[in-house]
Design a protein around this motif. Sequence first.
Motif, PDB file in Angstrom:
ATOM      1  N   ALA A  40      13.499   1.550  -5.682  1.00 12.19           N
ATOM      2  CA  ALA A  40      12.848   0.147  -5.336  1.00 12.19           C
ATOM      3  C   ALA A  40      12.721   0.636  -3.602  1.00 12.19           C
ATOM      4  O   ALA A  40      11.257   0.536  -3.191  1.00 12.19           O
ATOM      5  N   THR A  41      13.627   1.226  -2.772  1.00 11.31           N
ATOM      6  CA  THR A  41      13.477   1.524  -1.516  1.00 11.31           C
ATOM      7  C   THR A  41      12.337   2.691  -1.400  1.00 11.31           C
ATOM      8  O   THR A  41      11.413   2.529  -0.526  1.00 11.31           O
ATOM      9  N   ALA A  42      12.275   3.592  -2.350  1.00 11.13           N
ATOM     10  CA  ALA A  42      11.427   4.779  -2.227  1.00 11.13           C
ATOM     11  C   ALA A  42      10.074   4.321  -2.340  1.00 11.13           C
ATOM     12  O   ALA A  42       8.827   4.565  -1.723  1.00 11.13           O
ATOM     13  N   PHE A  43       9.727   3.025  -3.295  1.00 11.97           N
ATOM     14  CA  PHE A  43       8.364   2.532  -3.566  1.00 11.97           C
ATOM     15  C   PHE A  43       8.024   1.887  -2.148  1.00 11.97           C
ATOM     16  O   PHE A  43       6.950   1.944  -1.732  1.00 11.97           O
ATOM     17  N   TRP A  44       8.742   1.234  -1.806  1.00 11.65           N
ATOM     18  CA  TRP A  44       8.471   0.405  -0.501  1.00 11.65           C
ATOM     19  C   TRP A  44       8.034   1.415   0.810  1.00 11.65           C
ATOM     20  O   TRP A  44       7.552   1.075   1.538  1.00 11.65           O
ATOM     21  N   ARG A  45       8.931   2.267   0.773  1.00 10.68           N
ATOM     22  CA  ARG A  45       8.418   3.396   1.874  1.00 10.68           C
ATOM     23  C   ARG A  45       7.155   4.113   1.632  1.00 10.68           C
ATOM     24  O   ARG A  45       6.495   4.155   2.548  1.00 10.68           O
ATOM     25  N   ARG A  46       6.806   4.327   0.438  1.00  9.34           N
ATOM     26  CA  ARG A  46       5.285   4.715   0.105  1.00  9.34           C
ATOM     27  C   ARG A  46       4.281   3.759   0.632  1.00  9.34           C
ATOM     28  O   ARG A  46       3.491   3.776   1.119  1.00  9.34           O
ATOM     29  N   VAL A  47       4.644   2.580   0.327  1.00  7.83           N
ATOM     30  CA  VAL A  47       3.854   1.251   0.611  1.00  7.83           C
ATOM     31  C   VAL A  47       3.837   1.357   2.257  1.00  7.83           C
ATOM     32  O   VAL A  47       2.720   1.043   2.829  1.00  7.83           O
ATOM     33  N   ALA A  48       4.784   1.457   3.058  1.00  5.34           N
ATOM     34  CA  ALA A  48       4.925   1.526   4.353  1.00  5.34           C
ATOM     35  C   ALA A  48       4.167   2.517   4.954  1.00  5.34           C
ATOM     36  O   ALA A  48       3.275   2.177   5.823  1.00  5.34           O
ATOM     37  N   ASP A  49       4.062   3.491   4.220  1.00  5.30           N
ATOM     38  CA  ASP A  49       3.149   4.787   4.829  1.00  5.30           C
ATOM     39  C   ASP A  49       1.584   4.412   4.757  1.00  5.30           C
ATOM     40  O   ASP A  49       0.791   4.489   5.195  1.00  5.30           O
ATOM     41  N   GLY A  50       1.370   3.809   3.549  1.00  7.47           N
ATOM     42  CA  GLY A  50      -0.145   3.169   3.186  1.00  7.47           C
ATOM     43  C   GLY A  50      -0.323   1.975   4.237  1.00  7.47           C
ATOM     44  O   GLY A  50      -1.578   2.001   4.757  1.00  7.47           O
ATOM     45  N   VAL A  51       0.616   1.326   4.492  1.00  7.65           N
ATOM     46  CA  VAL A  51       0.223   0.041   5.800  1.00  7.65           C
ATOM     47  C   VAL A  51      -0.069   0.926   7.157  1.00  7.65           C
ATOM     48  O   VAL A  51      -0.904   0.444   7.752  1.00  7.65           O
ATOM     49  N   ALA A  52       0.857   1.873   7.260  1.00  7.97           N
ATOM     50  CA  ALA A  52       0.843   2.770   8.418  1.00  7.97           C
ATOM     51  C   ALA A  52      -0.862   3.341   8.664  1.00  7.97           C
ATOM     52  O   ALA A  52      -1.362   3.256   9.976  1.00  7.97           O
ATOM     53  N   THR A  53      -1.318   3.825   7.509  1.00 11.74           N
ATOM     54  CA  THR A  53      -2.492   4.646   7.779  1.00 11.74           C
ATOM     55  C   THR A  53      -3.711   3.698   7.465  1.00 11.74           C
ATOM     56  O   THR A  53      -4.903   3.898   7.498  1.00 11.74           O
ATOM     57  N   GLY A  54      -3.612   2.287   6.964  1.00 15.94           N
ATOM     58  CA  GLY A  54      -4.739   1.103   6.849  1.00 15.94           C
ATOM     59  C   GLY A  54      -5.088   1.222   5.482  1.00 15.94           C
ATOM     60  O   GLY A  54      -6.142   0.781   5.189  1.00 15.94           O
ATOM     61  N   ALA A  55      -4.322   2.119   4.627  1.00 13.11           N
ATOM     62  CA  ALA A  55      -4.916   2.100   3.084  1.00 13.11           C
ATOM     63  C   ALA A  55      -4.492   1.008   2.582  1.00 13.11           C
ATOM     64  O   ALA A  55      -5.132   0.628   1.438  1.00 13.11           O
ATOM     65  N   ARG A  56      -3.364   0.168   3.032  1.00  8.59           N
ATOM     66  CA  ARG A  56      -2.997  -1.129   2.450  1.00  8.59           C
ATOM     67  C   ARG A  56      -2.889  -2.225   3.171  1.00  8.59           C
ATOM     68  O   ARG A  56      -2.181  -1.927   4.394  1.00  8.59           O
ATOM     69  N   ALA A  57      -3.087  -3.547   2.971  1.00  7.97           N
ATOM     70  CA  ALA A  57      -2.525  -4.678   3.769  1.00  7.97           C
ATOM     71  C   ALA A  57      -1.334  -5.258   2.994  1.00  7.97           C
ATOM     72  O   ALA A  57      -1.765  -5.414   1.724  1.00  7.97           O
ATOM     73  N   LEU A  58      -0.393  -5.576   3.695  1.00  7.88           N
ATOM     74  CA  LEU A  58       0.694  -6.038   3.318  1.00  7.88           C
ATOM     75  C   LEU A  58       1.231  -7.222   3.820  1.00  7.88           C
ATOM     76  O   LEU A  58       1.108  -7.617   5.168  1.00  7.88           O
ATOM     77  N   LEU A  59       1.179  -8.508   3.010  1.00  5.74           N
ATOM     78  CA  LEU A  59       1.620  -9.816   3.566  1.00  5.74           C
ATOM     79  C   LEU A  59       3.199 -10.103   2.991  1.00  5.74           C
ATOM     80  O   LEU A  59       3.556  -9.590   1.635  1.00  5.74           O
TER      81      LEU A  59
END
Length: 176
Positions: free
Chosen positions: A47-66
Amino acid sequence: MNTQPWSLRRLHAVDPAQIDGLADVLIDCVDGGASVSFMHPLTRERATAFWRRVADGVATGARALLVAEDAHGICGTVQLVLDLPDNQPHRADLAKMLVHRRARRQGLGAALVRAAEAVAIDCGRTLLVLDAVTDGDAARMYARLGWIRVGDIPRYALMPQGEPCSTTYFYRDLAG
Ligand SMILES: CC(C)(COP(=O)(O)OP(=O)(O)OC[C@H]1O[C@@H](n2cnc3c(N)ncnc32)[C@H](O)[C@@H]1OP(=O)(O)O)[C@@H](O)C(=O)NCCC(=O)NCCS
């Protein structure tokens, strides 16, 4: 005045404590039987590994996270996937809508959908697409909120305990 027991915000960077809180919500949803890409049991490490990947995407602007937070921490979340092909600059995918069981059936899921739609508009995205387990809690919610049901794909994925489930695609046109 905000009378809800939670507050919503968009994260533009995700810190380790927030990754922990997001992992708690994801694990709780999988423990509760939700089909959200993972099989049961979902380890904290995965679960933590998944959210780390999401965090990377948030940092690059590939994802918006609410995220939604209550007195106990993060209790809900949803994402917009923004890194789509060049010929779809007006589109985003809505993904990983998760509400902790402690916070369900109080309107938080609906609030997260509306907040994600507002963020999509801010990002210039006017066509949203998602998939949800056919006739599940989430599918009912999206239909109630005006999302258009496109159709079902049988045997699309597995429920966390291994049984196959059908998926329904929805879209939401925010143009005009
Ligand atoms: C699907 C999900 C996000 C919905 O979250 P939620 O916060 O419970 O959503 P809402 O509160 O907006 O709506 C849920 C129900 O509560 C009802 N409700 C909303 N506010 C309410 C209130 N104040 N009092 C009583 N009921 C209320 C809604 O009418 C709805 O009823 P229904 O299911 O009978 O149609 C949540 O169940 C979840 O996280 N599930 C597991 C993960 C998942 O499947 N995600 C979807 C992936 S596509």
